[in-house]
Design a protein around this motif. Sequence first.
Motif, PDB file in Angstrom:
ATOM      1  N   VAL A 123     -21.817   6.970  -6.555  1.00  0.00           N
ATOM      2  CA  VAL A 123     -22.569   5.476  -6.321  1.00  0.00           C
ATOM      3  C   VAL A 123     -23.672   5.516  -7.099  1.00  0.00           C
ATOM      4  N   ALA A 124     -24.060   5.223  -8.683  1.00  0.00           N
ATOM      5  CA  ALA A 124     -25.109   4.849  -8.789  1.00  0.00           C
ATOM      6  C   ALA A 124     -26.088   4.304  -8.371  1.00  0.00           C
ATOM      7  N   LEU A 125     -27.292   5.106  -8.287  1.00  0.00           N
ATOM      8  CA  LEU A 125     -28.671   4.274  -7.737  1.00  0.00           C
ATOM      9  C   LEU A 125     -29.325   3.470  -8.116  1.00  0.00           C
ATOM     10  N   PRO A 126     -30.068   2.483  -7.423  1.00  0.00           N
ATOM     11  CA  PRO A 126     -30.694   1.756  -8.392  1.00  0.00           C
ATOM     12  C   PRO A 126     -32.254   2.309  -8.944  1.00  0.00           C
ATOM     13  N   LYS A 127     -31.794   1.807 -10.405  1.00  0.00           N
ATOM     14  CA  LYS A 127     -33.607   2.450 -11.243  1.00  0.00           C
ATOM     15  C   LYS A 127     -34.901   3.436 -10.273  1.00  0.00           C
ATOM     16  N   HIS A 128     -35.229   1.783  -9.689  1.00  0.00           N
ATOM     17  CA  HIS A 128     -36.478   2.292  -8.598  1.00  0.00           C
ATOM     18  C   HIS A 128     -36.009   3.939  -7.989  1.00  0.00           C
ATOM     19  N   LEU A 129     -34.720   3.969  -7.049  1.00  0.00           N
ATOM     20  CA  LEU A 129     -34.700   5.108  -6.629  1.00  0.00           C
ATOM     21  C   LEU A 129     -33.820   6.241  -6.744  1.00  0.00           C
ATOM     22  N   GLU A 130     -33.659   6.125  -8.330  1.00  0.00           N
ATOM     23  CA  GLU A 130     -33.629   7.688  -8.441  1.00  0.00           C
ATOM     24  C   GLU A 130     -33.714   8.477  -8.059  1.00  0.00           C
ATOM     25  N   GLN A 131     -35.347   8.414  -8.473  1.00  0.00           N
ATOM     26  CA  GLN A 131     -36.176   9.222  -8.037  1.00  0.00           C
ATOM     27  C   GLN A 131     -36.221   9.618  -6.395  1.00  0.00           C
ATOM     28  N   MET A 132     -35.684   9.031  -5.478  1.00  0.00           N
ATOM     29  CA  MET A 132     -35.975   9.116  -4.315  1.00  0.00           C
ATOM     30  C   MET A 132     -35.425  10.840  -3.659  1.00  0.00           C
ATOM     31  N   GLU A 133     -36.317  10.744  -1.494  1.00  0.00           N
ATOM     32  CA  GLU A 133     -36.144  12.773  -1.801  1.00  0.00           C
ATOM     33  C   GLU A 133     -34.550  12.313  -1.602  1.00  0.00           C
ATOM     34  N   PRO A 134     -34.116  13.331  -1.784  1.00  0.00           N
ATOM     35  CA  PRO A 134     -32.364  13.734  -1.124  1.00  0.00           C
ATOM     36  C   PRO A 134     -32.201  12.767   0.795  1.00  0.00           C
ATOM     37  N   SER A 135     -30.952  12.874   0.850  1.00  0.00           N
ATOM     38  CA  SER A 135     -30.760  12.431   1.937  1.00  0.00           C
ATOM     39  C   SER A 135     -29.516  13.142   2.480  1.00  0.00           C
ATOM     40  N   PHE A 136     -28.792  12.802   3.116  1.00  0.00           N
ATOM     41  CA  PHE A 136     -27.594  13.337   3.979  1.00  0.00           C
ATOM     42  C   PHE A 136     -27.506  12.502   5.437  1.00  0.00           C
ATOM     43  N   SER A 137     -25.852  11.769   4.877  1.00  0.00           N
ATOM     44  CA  SER A 137     -25.179  11.007   6.231  1.00  0.00           C
ATOM     45  C   SER A 137     -24.167  11.392   6.196  1.00  0.00           C
ATOM     46  N   HIS A 138     -23.580  11.884   7.302  1.00  0.00           N
ATOM     47  CA  HIS A 138     -21.948  12.031   8.277  1.00  0.00           C
ATOM     48  C   HIS A 138     -21.345  10.729   9.227  1.00  0.00           C
ATOM     49  N   ILE A 139     -20.536  10.248   8.475  1.00  0.00           N
ATOM     50  CA  ILE A 139     -20.217   8.997   9.410  1.00  0.00           C
ATOM     51  C   ILE A 139     -19.235   9.053  10.352  1.00  0.00           C
ATOM     52  N   GLU A 140     -18.229   9.269  11.237  1.00  0.00           N
ATOM     53  CA  GLU A 140     -17.795   9.687  11.920  1.00  0.00           C
ATOM     54  C   GLU A 140     -16.540   8.416  12.067  1.00  0.00           C
ATOM     55  N   GLU A 141     -15.203   8.597  11.986  1.00  0.00           N
ATOM     56  CA  GLU A 141     -14.308   7.384  11.236  1.00  0.00           C
ATOM     57  C   GLU A 141     -14.065   6.451  12.187  1.00  0.00           C
ATOM     58  N   ARG A 142     -14.203   6.766  13.855  1.00  0.00           N
ATOM     59  CA  ARG A 142     -14.373   6.197  14.592  1.00  0.00           C
ATOM     60  C   ARG A 142     -15.532   5.045  14.549  1.00  0.00           C
ATOM     61  N   GLU A 143     -16.590   5.070  13.681  1.00  0.00           N
ATOM     62  CA  GLU A 143     -18.212   4.260  13.612  1.00  0.00           C
ATOM     63  C   GLU A 143     -17.776   3.599  12.327  1.00  0.00           C
ATOM     64  N   ILE A 144     -16.687   3.637  11.741  1.00  0.00           N
ATOM     65  CA  ILE A 144     -16.316   2.796  10.593  1.00  0.00           C
ATOM     66  C   ILE A 144     -15.428   1.374  10.540  1.00  0.00           C
ATOM     67  N   PRO A 145     -16.375   0.226  10.616  1.00  0.00           N
ATOM     68  CA  PRO A 145     -15.779  -0.936  10.915  1.00  0.00           C
ATOM     69  C   PRO A 145     -13.961  -1.333  10.538  1.00  0.00           C
ATOM     70  N   SER A 146     -13.330  -1.582  11.666  1.00  0.00           N
ATOM     71  CA  SER A 146     -11.592  -1.078  11.570  1.00  0.00           C
ATOM     72  C   SER A 146     -10.840  -2.835  11.910  1.00  0.00           C
ATOM     73  N   TRP A 147      -9.839  -3.147  11.351  1.00  0.00           N
ATOM     74  CA  TRP A 147     -10.302  -4.739  12.063  1.00  0.00           C
ATOM     75  C   TRP A 147      -8.308  -4.746  11.841  1.00  0.00           C
ATOM     76  N   THR A 148      -7.760  -5.790  12.531  1.00  0.00           N
ATOM     77  CA  THR A 148      -6.369  -6.187  11.981  1.00  0.00           C
ATOM     78  C   THR A 148      -5.571  -7.773  12.066  1.00  0.00           C
ATOM     79  N   GLU A 149      -5.732  -8.055  10.769  1.00  0.00           N
ATOM     80  CA  GLU A 149      -5.405  -9.250  10.725  1.00  0.00           C
ATOM     81  C   GLU A 149      -3.662  -9.713  10.627  1.00  0.00           C
ATOM     82  N   GLY A 150      -3.566  -9.869  10.922  1.00  0.00           N
ATOM     83  CA  GLY A 150      -1.156  -9.740  10.795  1.00  0.00           C
ATOM     84  C   GLY A 150      -0.725  -8.876  11.159  1.00  0.00           C
TER      85      GLY A 150
END
Length: 294
Positions: A123-150
């Motif tokens: 995913v490309a970064l917006p121009k004003h953030l292209e030179q931001m400091e690097p970072s890292f995140s790990h999100i477990e499956e249980r944290e991701i929004p999930s829902w059912t409709e029918g």
Amino acid sequence: MSNIKLIIEERAANIGKFMVGRLLPFRQKRMVGPFIYIDHMGPVKLNERENFDVLPHPHIGLSTLTFLFEGSIMHRDALGNEVEIKPGAVNWMTAGKGIVHSERTPDYLRDSPLFMHGLQIWVALPKHLEQMEPSFSHIEEREIPSWTEGDVQFKLVAGEAFGRTSPVPVFSKLFMLEIKSKTKQVINIGNELFGEAGLYILKGAIESEGHIYEPKQLLVAKDSTLCEFTIQENSTIYIYGGEPFPEERFIDWNFVSSSKDLIAQAKEKWETQSFPKIEGDAVEFIPYPIFNRK
């Protein structure tokens, strides 16, 4: 998906010892919203003598999103992160001004057969953030929004939609949705989306305006508000998109930027091995490709 503008077929691409199906970039459509690179990895079975090993390599100007369906990858980076990626979790690494990482079969699985299947996304970064400091995140499956409709299951892998927000720390308005259905259903979610939208069929099929579309196709819509289609039984699809950037983005190997000068600087920095190193990883690394040199 009504009003389909473009159909992109997976094209085989070699990422070292591993073949993938490339969806983006495409000559007629370089990006969908801020999504600039999508690879379908596998499904493939690795025997006990094979391993998934992507040696240390650099990135700038983007965030990587790794999402597995099967298998396991050990992520290591120059920030000191060492995290095993398992199916359903999201690995989100933001390169900013520059980062180095590797992706390997975990040590405890290296002598065992292993199935690998998933998505590798930039995913490309917006121009004003292209030179931001690097970072890292790990999100477990249980944290991701999930829902059912029918009979339809939804998962908001990243971004925002349906009044929900994924915990993945994105830097622009975007969405990545997983939709699964065991039965044939009409899906109409155009009012929930924005900007550009692309629909990737992983399993099963969808029907739109009398046409059937099957796996390994990315359908790009003319307008996300017209996102209506019929999903067939036992199907899994992914919808990507968001607001496009006003500036063009350039890609050179693993580097993405709105500035060719920044890409040239990153190339020189990698060739002189001036990027930060990954502590504890092998001294080997992926060199800048010969065919890219000018």
